[in-house]
Design a protein around this motif. Sequence first.
Motif, PDB file in Angstrom:
ATOM      1  N   VAL A  91       0.832  -1.211   0.000  1.00 16.52           N
ATOM      2  CA  VAL A  91       0.000   0.000   0.000  1.00 16.52           C
ATOM      3  C   VAL A  91       0.859   1.250   0.000  1.00 16.52           C
ATOM      4  O   VAL A  91       0.624   2.198  -0.771  1.00 16.52           O
ATOM      5  N   MET A  92       1.878   1.286   0.851  1.00 15.84           N
ATOM      6  CA  MET A  92       2.741   2.459   0.926  1.00 15.84           C
ATOM      7  C   MET A  92       3.501   2.694  -0.374  1.00 15.84           C
ATOM      8  O   MET A  92       3.587   3.817  -0.866  1.00 15.84           O
ATOM      9  N   THR A  93       4.047   1.627  -0.939  1.00 17.73           N
ATOM     10  CA  THR A  93       4.830   1.767  -2.169  1.00 17.73           C
ATOM     11  C   THR A  93       3.951   2.224  -3.324  1.00 17.73           C
ATOM     12  O   THR A  93       4.315   3.153  -4.065  1.00 17.73           O
ATOM     13  N   PHE A  94       2.798   1.602  -3.491  1.00 17.17           N
ATOM     14  CA  PHE A  94       1.911   1.963  -4.594  1.00 17.17           C
ATOM     15  C   PHE A  94       1.431   3.406  -4.465  1.00 17.17           C
ATOM     16  O   PHE A  94       1.509   4.201  -5.411  1.00 17.17           O
ATOM     17  N   ALA A  95       0.930   3.776  -3.270  1.00 21.02           N
ATOM     18  CA  ALA A  95       0.363   5.110  -3.076  1.00 21.02           C
ATOM     19  C   ALA A  95       1.420   6.198  -3.222  1.00 21.02           C
ATOM     20  O   ALA A  95       1.219   7.187  -3.941  1.00 21.02           O
ATOM     21  N   ASN A  96       2.561   6.025  -2.577  1.00 20.26           N
ATOM     22  CA  ASN A  96       3.596   7.054  -2.639  1.00 20.26           C
ATOM     23  C   ASN A  96       4.240   7.145  -4.010  1.00 20.26           C
ATOM     24  O   ASN A  96       4.609   8.245  -4.451  1.00 20.26           O
ATOM     25  N   CYS A 102       5.000  10.253  -8.887  1.00 23.22           N
ATOM     26  CA  CYS A 102       4.947  10.380 -10.352  1.00 23.22           C
ATOM     27  C   CYS A 102       4.032  11.524 -10.773  1.00 23.22           C
ATOM     28  O   CYS A 102       4.339  12.278 -11.706  1.00 23.22           O
ATOM     29  N   ALA A 103       2.894  11.675 -10.075  1.00 20.92           N
ATOM     30  CA  ALA A 103       1.981  12.767 -10.393  1.00 20.92           C
ATOM     31  C   ALA A 103       2.630  14.115 -10.118  1.00 20.92           C
ATOM     32  O   ALA A 103       2.493  15.063 -10.905  1.00 20.92           O
ATOM     33  N   ALA A 104       3.332  14.222  -8.996  1.00 27.66           N
ATOM     34  CA  ALA A 104       4.011  15.481  -8.672  1.00 27.66           C
ATOM     35  C   ALA A 104       5.115  15.787  -9.676  1.00 27.66           C
ATOM     36  O   ALA A 104       5.329  16.952 -10.042  1.00 27.66           O
ATOM     37  N   LYS A 105       5.803  14.759 -10.147  1.00 26.70           N
ATOM     38  CA  LYS A 105       6.855  14.971 -11.136  1.00 26.70           C
ATOM     39  C   LYS A 105       6.275  15.462 -12.449  1.00 26.70           C
ATOM     40  O   LYS A 105       6.822  16.393 -13.078  1.00 26.70           O
ATOM     41  N   ARG A 106       5.158  14.871 -12.900  1.00 28.10           N
ATOM     42  CA  ARG A 106       4.526  15.332 -14.132  1.00 28.10           C
ATOM     43  C   ARG A 106       4.049  16.776 -13.997  1.00 28.10           C
ATOM     44  O   ARG A 106       4.193  17.584 -14.916  1.00 28.10           O
ATOM     45  N   GLN A 107       3.480  17.095 -12.851  1.00 27.33           N
ATOM     46  CA  GLN A 107       3.018  18.460 -12.630  1.00 27.33           C
ATOM     47  C   GLN A 107       4.186  19.438 -12.660  1.00 27.33           C
ATOM     48  O   GLN A 107       4.089  20.518 -13.254  1.00 27.33           O
ATOM     49  N   ARG A 108       5.299  19.075 -12.029  1.00 30.62           N
ATOM     50  CA  ARG A 108       6.453  19.948 -11.996  1.00 30.62           C
ATOM     51  C   ARG A 108       7.015  20.179 -13.400  1.00 30.62           C
ATOM     52  O   ARG A 108       7.403  21.293 -13.756  1.00 30.62           O
ATOM     53  N   LEU A 109       7.041  19.121 -14.212  1.00 28.57           N
ATOM     54  CA  LEU A 109       7.543  19.265 -15.577  1.00 28.57           C
ATOM     55  C   LEU A 109       6.639  20.167 -16.410  1.00 28.57           C
ATOM     56  O   LEU A 109       7.114  20.982 -17.207  1.00 28.57           O
ATOM     57  N   LEU A 168       8.420  12.176   0.076  1.00 26.04           N
ATOM     58  CA  LEU A 168       8.061  10.807  -0.257  1.00 26.04           C
ATOM     59  C   LEU A 168       9.270   9.880  -0.335  1.00 26.04           C
ATOM     60  O   LEU A 168       9.235   8.757   0.174  1.00 26.04           O
ATOM     61  N   VAL A 169      10.332  10.342  -0.983  1.00 27.41           N
ATOM     62  CA  VAL A 169      11.512   9.487  -1.130  1.00 27.41           C
ATOM     63  C   VAL A 169      12.149   9.168   0.226  1.00 27.41           C
ATOM     64  O   VAL A 169      12.422   7.993   0.524  1.00 27.41           O
ATOM     65  N   PRO A 170      12.390  10.166   1.105  1.00 27.84           N
ATOM     66  CA  PRO A 170      12.950   9.815   2.425  1.00 27.84           C
ATOM     67  C   PRO A 170      12.028   8.924   3.257  1.00 27.84           C
ATOM     68  O   PRO A 170      12.510   8.052   3.983  1.00 27.84           O
ATOM     69  N   VAL A 171      10.711   9.143   3.177  1.00 22.76           N
ATOM     70  CA  VAL A 171       9.774   8.326   3.952  1.00 22.76           C
ATOM     71  C   VAL A 171       9.891   6.862   3.553  1.00 22.76           C
ATOM     72  O   VAL A 171      10.000   5.969   4.403  1.00 22.76           O
ATOM     73  N   MET A 172       9.875   6.591   2.257  1.00 25.87           N
ATOM     74  CA  MET A 172       9.952   5.206   1.802  1.00 25.87           C
ATOM     75  C   MET A 172      11.327   4.606   2.041  1.00 25.87           C
ATOM     76  O   MET A 172      11.455   3.432   2.403  1.00 25.87           O
ATOM     77  N   ALA A 173      12.382   5.415   1.855  1.00 25.98           N
ATOM     78  CA  ALA A 173      13.737   4.912   2.092  1.00 25.98           C
ATOM     79  C   ALA A 173      13.930   4.544   3.558  1.00 25.98           C
ATOM     80  O   ALA A 173      14.503   3.491   3.881  1.00 25.98           O
ATOM     81  N   ALA A 174      13.435   5.402   4.455  1.00 28.61           N
ATOM     82  CA  ALA A 174      13.558   5.113   5.893  1.00 28.61           C
ATOM     83  C   ALA A 174      12.742   3.890   6.274  1.00 28.61           C
ATOM     84  O   ALA A 174      13.183   3.061   7.088  1.00 28.61           O
TER      85      ALA A 174
END
Length: 363
Positions: free
Chosen positions: A207-212, A217-224, A244-250
């Motif tokens: 759940v965490m991996t899919f949602a985050n 990906c949505a935030a990256k598309r918006q930023r681009l 998101l990246v630090p949360v999942m990495a931790a």
Amino acid sequence: MWQTPELSASNHTNASDADPEGPLEHRSLKVGIITALGLMITLGNVAVLLVITSSVAGWSRNSRYFLLSLTAADSAFGLLVMPLNLCVSLLKDYTDGPDALCHVVAFCNATVYSTCMYTLATISLERYVAVFYPLQYSTLMTRRRTLQLIAFAWCFPPFLLLPISFPDSIIEVHFSNASLVCNPSYSTNITYSLSLTALIFFPCSIVMTFANLRVWCAAKRQRLKMRKHGCALRSRHNVASRVLVPVMAAYYTCWTPCMAAMIYNAVSGSTVPEWVEFVVVWLPTSNGFLNCIFYFWINRNFRRKFHLVLQRLALAVCPKLASSLGCSGISTTPFESGFLDNNNSVYERSSSVSSTCTLVSLA
């Protein structure tokens, strides 16, 4: 702790016979490490509780409920798990076998750790709904459903782990000299061990991996898209990556070694080295401190509210000191201080507008 390996009673006895002074010397160092980690977790989460018990700008009511649940679960590491295990390690001799107290402590460890993972999964699910279904958010994430998800995260783990609490159950418990905790012997019941892994760690991780990942990906598309139209703010370029990246990495760094050691122990029946066991047992508790940083301290609104709370506390406890620091002019009006009524109507609309803007930019 249900997700950790254990040393058998024979291994404990042999280690003590081989080097009677070694365990005492190592125990002092380990107790010091555990105590320092417990203080960091407790102080960090107490500071968080001081802030999010009141409204924080940009955080909806549901988000505050989930974050309060996470803070409570993380606080249990320092207020419940660590004191219980330290008391047991000081009261029990290395040659003592399992007893009813060890079973209760092991049950508390497993419950707190599992609740923390379920709470992290519910937070990821709530943010996924807020980003991808902003127009239906108020319908999908009602106050009742929010409380039901939180109740599930706190009530399902004790029900699932109840057999650990009984001395004569299918799971044996041993006091571990290596990790200074009462560890379940999951090698005695491989089916139950693998079932716990399948019902707790893997569902929460999926759940965490899919949602985050979807939100990132949505935030990256918006930023681009914003960068393409020249309207992206430099200071907001990497907001998703910074959270998101630090949360999942931790999460994976803290929990994966535990699960790998537990599965290895259950399947092979072998144990891991002493210090390896100590690290993989207590590494997940550090996630309780890292959550304070990733979910709260990197948030600008949270830091502002924390400074305001500190100023108010200083003004209430020591008015002269607060006056010397220039804190006597703190505004007490609801809108200037950030405190609103219990309905949080302004913050709810702000969060809804923010999610709607995200949806429009993705369209």
